[in-house]
Write a protein that holds these residues in place. Structure first.
Motif, mmCIF file in Angstrom:
data_model
loop_
_atom_site.group_PDB
_atom_site.id
_atom_site.type_symbol
_atom_site.label_atom_id
_atom_site.label_comp_id
_atom_site.label_asym_id
_atom_site.label_seq_id
_atom_site.Cartn_x
_atom_site.Cartn_y
_atom_site.Cartn_z
ATOM 1 N N GLU A 178 40.160 -27.605 4.304
ATOM 2 C CA GLU A 178 40.574 -28.500 3.231
ATOM 3 C C GLU A 178 42.091 -28.468 3.088
ATOM 4 O OE1 GLU A 178 39.626 -29.312 -1.496
ATOM 5 O OE2 GLU A 178 38.889 -27.509 -0.530
ATOM 6 N N GLU A 222 45.509 -28.385 1.318
ATOM 7 C CA GLU A 222 45.921 -27.868 0.018
ATOM 8 C C GLU A 222 46.727 -28.924 -0.722
ATOM 9 O OE1 GLU A 222 47.677 -24.053 -0.226
ATOM 10 O OE2 GLU A 222 46.308 -23.192 1.239
ATOM 11 N N THR A 223 46.302 -29.198 -1.935
ATOM 12 C CA THR A 223 46.996 -30.151 -2.803
ATOM 13 C C THR A 223 47.239 -29.494 -4.142
ATOM 14 O OG1 THR A 223 44.945 -31.062 -3.683
ATOM 15 C CG2 THR A 223 45.822 -32.093 -1.689
ATOM 16 N N ARG A 224 47.920 -30.197 -5.019
ATOM 17 C CA ARG A 224 48.186 -29.633 -6.345
ATOM 18 C C ARG A 224 46.911 -29.505 -7.156
ATOM 19 N NH1 ARG A 224 48.171 -33.711 -10.141
ATOM 20 N NH2 ARG A 224 48.259 -35.781 -9.251
ATOM 21 N N ASN A 280 43.731 -28.617 -5.894
ATOM 22 C CA ASN A 280 42.876 -27.492 -5.532
ATOM 23 C C ASN A 280 43.618 -26.156 -5.460
ATOM 24 O OD1 ASN A 280 44.253 -27.768 -3.147
ATOM 25 N ND2 ASN A 280 42.474 -28.248 -1.909
ATOM 26 N N THR A 281 44.926 -26.134 -5.631
ATOM 27 C CA THR A 281 45.649 -24.864 -5.594
ATOM 28 C C THR A 281 46.011 -24.372 -6.995
ATOM 29 O OG1 THR A 281 47.763 -26.016 -5.344
ATOM 30 C CG2 THR A 281 46.644 -25.306 -3.322
#
Length: 83
Positions: free
Chosen positions: A55, A57-59, A61-62
Motif C-alpha cells: 500500500e 503511504e499517504t497522509r 494511512n500514516t
C-alpha cells in the motif's frame, strides 16, 4: 492450443484510442492476450497470481488517530436584544 483471434466489440486501445481494433486470443502458454490491429499494442493476462503491491503511504494511512471522539453538548446563547 492457441484459440482463434476474436475482435472485442466496443473495446478501445489504451495506446492509440481506436475503437473496435482489439483482438483477444489465448496463446500456447494459456495466457489471454489482447492485441490492437491498428498500432500493434499487446497485453497478456496470465492466470498466475501476481504478488500484491504494498500500500502506498499517504497522509491518510500514516497519521495516527489521536482525536478526541467523545460527544460534546453545544450550547447556543440567546442575544440580549432578541427578547
Amino acid at each position: 492450443m492457441p484459440s482463434p483471434k476474436r475482435f472485442i466489440a466496443g473495446a478501445v486501445c489504451p495506446r492509440c484510442a481506436e475503437m473496435d481494433k482489439i483482438t483477444m486470443f489465448t496463446d500456447d502458454k494459456g495466457d489471454q492476450v489482447r492485441e490492437c490491429v491498428a498500432c500493434g499494442y499487446t497485453d497478456a493476462l496470465s492466470e498466475v497470481e501476481q504478488p500484491a503491491a504494498p500500500e502506498i503511504e499517504t497522509r491518510v494511512n500514516t497519521r495516527g488517530n489521536d482525536d478526541d471522539h467523545t460527544v460534546k453538548q453545544v450550547v447556543f446563547f440567546k442575544a440580549g436584544s432578541e427578547d
